[in-house]
Design a protein around this motif. Structure first.
Motif, PDB file in Angstrom:
ATOM      1  N   ALA A  16       3.256   0.356  24.778  1.00 27.67           N
ATOM      2  CA  ALA A  16       3.797  -0.535  23.748  1.00 27.67           C
ATOM      3  C   ALA A  16       5.168  -0.094  23.255  1.00 27.67           C
ATOM      4  O   ALA A  16       5.825  -0.832  22.517  1.00 27.67           O
ATOM      5  N   THR A  17       5.619   1.114  23.656  1.00 31.33           N
ATOM      6  CA  THR A  17       6.988   1.509  23.312  1.00 31.33           C
ATOM      7  C   THR A  17       7.991   0.505  23.879  1.00 31.33           C
ATOM      8  O   THR A  17       9.098   0.375  23.350  1.00 31.33           O
ATOM      9  N   ARG A  18       7.621  -0.220  24.925  1.00 32.05           N
ATOM     10  CA  ARG A  18       8.531  -1.207  25.506  1.00 32.05           C
ATOM     11  C   ARG A  18       8.825  -2.357  24.541  1.00 32.05           C
ATOM     12  O   ARG A  18       9.855  -3.014  24.650  1.00 32.05           O
ATOM     13  N   LEU A  19       7.917  -2.585  23.610  1.00 35.84           N
ATOM     14  CA  LEU A  19       8.115  -3.680  22.660  1.00 35.84           C
ATOM     15  C   LEU A  19       9.069  -3.328  21.533  1.00 35.84           C
ATOM     16  O   LEU A  19       9.548  -4.209  20.815  1.00 35.84           O
ATOM     17  N   LEU A  20       9.354  -2.042  21.362  1.00 33.81           N
ATOM     18  CA  LEU A  20      10.179  -1.621  20.235  1.00 33.81           C
ATOM     19  C   LEU A  20      11.579  -2.226  20.289  1.00 33.81           C
ATOM     20  O   LEU A  20      12.197  -2.465  19.255  1.00 33.81           O
ATOM     21  N   THR A  21      12.079  -2.474  21.490  1.00 32.56           N
ATOM     22  CA  THR A  21      13.413  -3.058  21.615  1.00 32.56           C
ATOM     23  C   THR A  21      13.497  -4.437  20.980  1.00 32.56           C
ATOM     24  O   THR A  21      14.574  -4.861  20.544  1.00 32.56           O
ATOM     25  N   PHE A  22      12.355  -5.132  20.885  1.00 33.29           N
ATOM     26  CA  PHE A  22      12.330  -6.466  20.263  1.00 33.29           C
ATOM     27  C   PHE A  22      12.094  -6.388  18.748  1.00 33.29           C
ATOM     28  O   PHE A  22      12.271  -7.377  18.041  1.00 33.29           O
ATOM     29  N   ILE A  23      11.673  -5.212  18.263  1.00 37.74           N
ATOM     30  CA  ILE A  23      11.357  -5.038  16.850  1.00 37.74           C
ATOM     31  C   ILE A  23      12.522  -4.436  16.080  1.00 37.74           C
ATOM     32  O   ILE A  23      12.777  -4.789  14.928  1.00 37.74           O
ATOM     33  N   VAL A  24      13.266  -3.545  16.721  1.00 35.49           N
ATOM     34  CA  VAL A  24      14.303  -2.795  16.024  1.00 35.49           C
ATOM     35  C   VAL A  24      15.375  -3.692  15.407  1.00 35.49           C
ATOM     36  O   VAL A  24      15.959  -3.365  14.379  1.00 35.49           O
ATOM     37  N   GLY A  25      15.632  -4.843  16.009  1.00 41.92           N
ATOM     38  CA  GLY A  25      16.678  -5.728  15.509  1.00 41.92           C
ATOM     39  C   GLY A  25      16.223  -6.755  14.491  1.00 41.92           C
ATOM     40  O   GLY A  25      17.025  -7.602  14.067  1.00 41.92           O
ATOM     41  N   LEU A  26      14.961  -6.694  14.060  1.00 38.87           N
ATOM     42  CA  LEU A  26      14.443  -7.675  13.113  1.00 38.87           C
ATOM     43  C   LEU A  26      14.989  -7.430  11.702  1.00 38.87           C
ATOM     44  O   LEU A  26      15.367  -6.307  11.340  1.00 38.87           O
ATOM     45  N   ASP A  27      15.020  -8.495  10.895  1.00 32.24           N
ATOM     46  CA  ASP A  27      15.435  -8.369   9.497  1.00 32.24           C
ATOM     47  C   ASP A  27      14.482  -7.448   8.737  1.00 32.24           C
ATOM     48  O   ASP A  27      13.313  -7.301   9.115  1.00 32.24           O
ATOM     49  N   LYS A  28      14.996  -6.868   7.660  1.00 32.53           N
ATOM     50  CA  LYS A  28      14.227  -5.886   6.904  1.00 32.53           C
ATOM     51  C   LYS A  28      14.332  -6.160   5.401  1.00 32.53           C
ATOM     52  O   LYS A  28      15.276  -6.803   4.945  1.00 32.53           O
ATOM     53  N   THR A  29      13.346  -5.647   4.659  1.00 34.04           N
ATOM     54  CA  THR A  29      13.368  -5.713   3.198  1.00 34.04           C
ATOM     55  C   THR A  29      13.278  -4.303   2.638  1.00 34.04           C
ATOM     56  O   THR A  29      12.475  -3.487   3.113  1.00 34.04           O
ATOM     57  N   TYR A  30      14.114  -4.037   1.635  1.00 32.38           N
ATOM     58  CA  TYR A  30      14.124  -2.729   0.978  1.00 32.38           C
ATOM     59  C   TYR A  30      14.027  -2.910  -0.530  1.00 32.38           C
ATOM     60  O   TYR A  30      14.577  -3.864  -1.098  1.00 32.38           O
ATOM     61  N   GLU A  31      13.345  -1.981  -1.181  1.00 29.01           N
ATOM     62  CA  GLU A  31      13.406  -1.825  -2.621  1.00 29.01           C
ATOM     63  C   GLU A  31      14.191  -0.540  -2.886  1.00 29.01           C
ATOM     64  O   GLU A  31      13.965   0.476  -2.230  1.00 29.01           O
ATOM     65  N   ALA A  32      15.131  -0.600  -3.825  1.00 28.08           N
ATOM     66  CA  ALA A  32      16.021   0.538  -4.018  1.00 28.08           C
ATOM     67  C   ALA A  32      16.399   0.684  -5.478  1.00 28.08           C
ATOM     68  O   ALA A  32      16.274  -0.251  -6.275  1.00 28.08           O
ATOM     69  N   THR A  33      16.872   1.882  -5.812  1.00 27.39           N
ATOM     70  CA  THR A  33      17.476   2.139  -7.119  1.00 27.39           C
ATOM     71  C   THR A  33      18.907   2.607  -6.899  1.00 27.39           C
ATOM     72  O   THR A  33      19.153   3.547  -6.138  1.00 27.39           O
ATOM     73  N   ILE A  34      19.849   1.921  -7.550  1.00 28.39           N
ATOM     74  CA  ILE A  34      21.271   2.236  -7.464  1.00 28.39           C
ATOM     75  C   ILE A  34      21.721   2.795  -8.802  1.00 28.39           C
ATOM     76  O   ILE A  34      21.476   2.182  -9.847  1.00 28.39           O
ATOM     77  N   ARG A  35      22.367   3.952  -8.777  1.00 28.87           N
ATOM     78  CA  ARG A  35      22.920   4.525 -10.008  1.00 28.87           C
ATOM     79  C   ARG A  35      24.413   4.246 -10.070  1.00 28.87           C
ATOM     80  O   ARG A  35      25.178   4.650  -9.172  1.00 28.87           O
ATOM     81  N   LEU A  36      24.832   3.567 -11.103  1.00 31.17           N
ATOM     82  CA  LEU A  36      26.246   3.289 -11.346  1.00 31.17           C
ATOM     83  C   LEU A  36      26.811   4.331 -12.298  1.00 31.17           C
ATOM     84  O   LEU A  36      26.183   4.673 -13.305  1.00 31.17           O
ATOM     85  N   GLY A  37      28.006   4.833 -11.986  1.00 33.80           N
ATOM     86  CA  GLY A  37      28.645   5.847 -12.816  1.00 33.80           C
ATOM     87  C   GLY A  37      28.804   7.182 -12.124  1.00 33.80           C
ATOM     88  O   GLY A  37      29.504   8.065 -12.611  1.00 33.80           O
ATOM     89  N   VAL A  38      28.153   7.333 -10.956  1.00 28.34           N
ATOM     90  CA  VAL A  38      28.242   8.574 -10.185  1.00 28.34           C
ATOM     91  C   VAL A  38      28.362   8.219  -8.713  1.00 28.34           C
ATOM     92  O   VAL A  38      27.587   7.417  -8.195  1.00 28.34           O
ATOM     93  N   ALA A  39      29.337   8.817  -8.025  1.00 34.15           N
ATOM     94  CA  ALA A  39      29.485   8.653  -6.578  1.00 34.15           C
ATOM     95  C   ALA A  39      29.200   9.986  -5.890  1.00 34.15           C
ATOM     96  O   ALA A  39      29.439  11.052  -6.467  1.00 34.15           O
ATOM     97  N   THR A  40      28.670   9.929  -4.667  1.00 35.52           N
ATOM     98  CA  THR A  40      28.408  11.144  -3.893  1.00 35.52           C
ATOM     99  C   THR A  40      29.036  11.010  -2.512  1.00 35.52           C
ATOM    100  O   THR A  40      29.362   9.913  -2.066  1.00 35.52           O
TER     101      THR A  40
END
Length: 294
Positions: free
Chosen positions: A54-78
């Protein structure tokens, strides 16, 4: 023999995606494990692993759209655009109004040009950008076109001179959420970086159906047929057609049936392979090994 299929894993923070792959190899009793896109050590959430054929199927999965939940801190850059990097600048963000923040987000949605984070896995002259950056070399990465279809603020929390934004992002493959945090902070003139990241979806696969790393040995493995049909659509074939496809023969005049999908499924529900149109015919673009039931 190891089961063939796709495993969904909920990666915890503090370990690498390669650590998860190593544990999966032990849990499933095979070295033939691949993944459809890594997560940074800081990040948590969905990893899609391919087991055996089934590793052969990964090439069709890697390019799919994704959803992320994140926290962004404003006021500090790294220097890495996330909390694992060294702080480079600080600026009081407390005067920013909520509406200013939402207005600055709008240009970061839709089809946008994005410069990936310097500390990324992109290769530059055969070397990973993060290796070059950590060696003190100047890294210049080219901008790339990505699509951010949703960039919503879920919560705004203020603390002294910084502002933390809880956000949810739907995006195309190749989008860097760290870069969105960096670019939002730059647009607002206060700097920004990512303090938390969780991937909750890749294409049709959600983290709610994923196994913990510690539960890999008992994890349910999705069959290649189910996964391929979900990702590429189902193309039902007869037993004779399945045999012909496996032997490299074309299905004469069958192209009109390809409207439903490209995953050829035999009468037993097994994935024969991924097919493509050749004129009015259908031929196999990638054959799959015989499935072993989970």
């Amino acid at each position: 023999m190891a089961v063939t299929g796709i495993a969904l894993v909920d990666k915890p923070g503090g370990i690498t995606s390669h650590d998860v792959v190593a544990r999966a190899r032990r849990a499933f009793g095979t070295r033939k494990i691949g993944h459809a896109g890594t997560l940074d050590p800081m990040a948590t959430g969905l990893l899609v692993l391919g087991v055996e054929g089934a590793t052969r199927l990964l090439t069709f999965i890697v390019g799919l759209d994704k959803t992320y939940e994140a926290t962004i801190r404003l006021g500090v850059a790294t220097d890495s655009d996330d909390a694992d990097g060294e702080m480079t600048t600080t600026m009081d963000a407390s005067a920013l109004a909520d509406e200013q923040i939402r207005t600055a987000i709008k240009p970061l949605t839709g089809r946008i040009s994005q410069v990936p984070s310097t500390v990324s896995a992109i290769k530059v002259n055969g070397k990973r950008a993060y290796d070059l950056a950590r060696a003190g070399e100047q890294v210049e990465l080219a901008a790339r076109e990505v699509t951010v279809s949703r960039f919503d603020v879920l919560a705004i929390e203020r603390s002294e001179s910084v502002i933390d934004l809880d956000v949810v992002v739907d995006c195309s493959s190749g989008t860097y959420i760290r870069a969105l945090a960096r670019d939002l902070g730059a647009a607002l003139g206060v700097g920004g970086h990512l303090t938390a990241l969780r991937r909750t979806r890749i294409g049709p696969f959600g983290v709610d159906g994923a196994s913990s790393v510690d539960g890999l040995a008992e994890a349910a493995v999705l069959s290649p047929a189910v996964v391929a049909a979900d990702v590429l659509g189902r193309f039902d074939v007869t037993a004779d057609e399945a045999r012909d496809l496996r032997h490299g023969k074309r299905l004469v005049g069958a192209a009109a049936r390809l409207e439903a999908g490209r995953a050829a499924i035999d009468p037993d529900g097994a994935l024969v392979g991924i097919v493509e149109r050749r004129g009015s015919d259908v031929k196999s673009a990638m054959n799959m090994p015989e499935e072993r039931p989970a």
